[in-house]
Write a protein that holds these residues in place. Structure first.
Motif, PDB file in Angstrom:
ATOM      1  N   SER A   6      26.416  29.567  39.054  1.00  0.00           N
ATOM      2  CA  SER A   6      27.426  29.615  37.959  1.00  0.00           C
ATOM      3  C   SER A   6      27.540  28.332  37.627  1.00  0.00           C
ATOM      4  N   LYS A  17      34.487  37.666  37.969  1.00  0.00           N
ATOM      5  CA  LYS A  17      35.532  36.922  38.351  1.00  0.00           C
ATOM      6  C   LYS A  17      36.841  37.530  37.640  1.00  0.00           C
ATOM      7  N   ASP A  26      27.606  35.361  33.101  1.00  0.00           N
ATOM      8  CA  ASP A  26      27.693  35.191  34.584  1.00  0.00           C
ATOM      9  C   ASP A  26      27.897  36.087  35.231  1.00  0.00           C
ATOM     10  N   GLU A  27      27.287  36.219  36.574  1.00  0.00           N
ATOM     11  CA  GLU A  27      27.153  37.225  37.658  1.00  0.00           C
ATOM     12  C   GLU A  27      26.645  38.935  36.946  1.00  0.00           C
ATOM     13  N   THR A  62      23.241  34.856  35.613  1.00  0.00           N
ATOM     14  CA  THR A  62      23.525  34.312  36.962  1.00  0.00           C
ATOM     15  C   THR A  62      23.691  35.224  37.843  1.00  0.00           C
TER      16      THR A  62
HETATM   17 MG    MG Z   1      28.394  32.568  40.734  1.00  0.00          MG
END
Ligand code: MG
Ligand code: ATP
Length: 200
Positions: free
Chosen positions: A46, A70, A131-132, A163
């Protein structure tokens, strides 16, 4: 004498290296957005994505971010980039391994994915960070084919960063650049707590 010939050998080696690099630079003529994937079990996925986002912002580019797992903590990348005009869509349910309700997770993932899809269809975004995202495919929260289609059909100059650990093979295949972060050591394993500014 000896020192001089060493210096000469060094100069020749550097000259040769420069020629090789120049040849490769001259051969890379295509201009298009790329798909970058940061995967693997090591730390840095990240942070690499947000480092690239920071670069893009530094060149006046438009960046959109979707963060898929998150949500509950305030995070440094949001605190820095949001005031600079970066749009964030953050899944509200916290980390998936802390939640037990698959249905609400899927709903939260789908909401963030709808925003991602919109950004992936809009040429005004120079860079879209997902992200993720890898976990959403691994858990079957999102449809892999739909994600692949949206990334494949995005505007040609738009770049995308994905990611997360254990990236799906078909996404890896589609990518232009893939870096796998390998954990050589991690502070957490020696009992050092995660900390603001380093880990989030
Ligand atoms: Mg990460
Ligand atoms: P970062 O956000 O620091 O770049 P990451 O995106 O590579 O990390 P994630 O799998 O998303 O890694 O992990 C999120 C959190 O877990 C971060 O706080 C990170 O420091 C921590 N972490 C990453 N890799 C490891 C590891 N190998 N062992 C323990 N904790 C880790």
């Amino acid at each position: 004498m000896e020192a001089q010939s060493n210096a000469e050998r060094h100069r020749q080696r550097q000259q040769k290296l420069k020629e090789q690099v120049d040849t490769r630079v001259a051969a890379a003529t295509e201009q298009k957005g790329i798909l970058i994937i940061f995967t693997g079990n090591g730390k840095g996925k990240s942070t690499a994505a947000f480092g690239t986002a920071t670069r893009a912002i530094g060149h006046g580019k438009t960046v959109g971010v979707a963060q898929f797992i998150k949500g509950q903590w305030d995070n440094g990348e949001y605190n820095t980039l949001h005031p600079l005009g970066v749009e964030f869509h953050i899944m509200g349910t916290g980390f998936t391994w802390e939640t037990q309700n698959r249905e609400t997770d899927i709903q939260a993932a789908t909401e963030v994915w709808q925003e991602s899809k919109r950004m992936l269809a809009d040429a005004r975004y120079d860079l879209v960070v997902l992200d993720e995202l890898t976990y959403m495919l691994a858990y079957h929260y999102l449809d892999t084919q739909e994600v692949i289609d949206a990334i494949t059909n995005r505007p040609s100059q738009q770049s995308v960063i994905v990611t997360g650990r254990g990236c799906h093979a078909r996404l890896l295949e589609l990518a232009d650049t893939v870096s796998e972060l390998r954990p050589v050591k991690h502070a957490f394993d020696s009992g050092i707590q995660a900390q603001a500014g380093i880990d989030w």
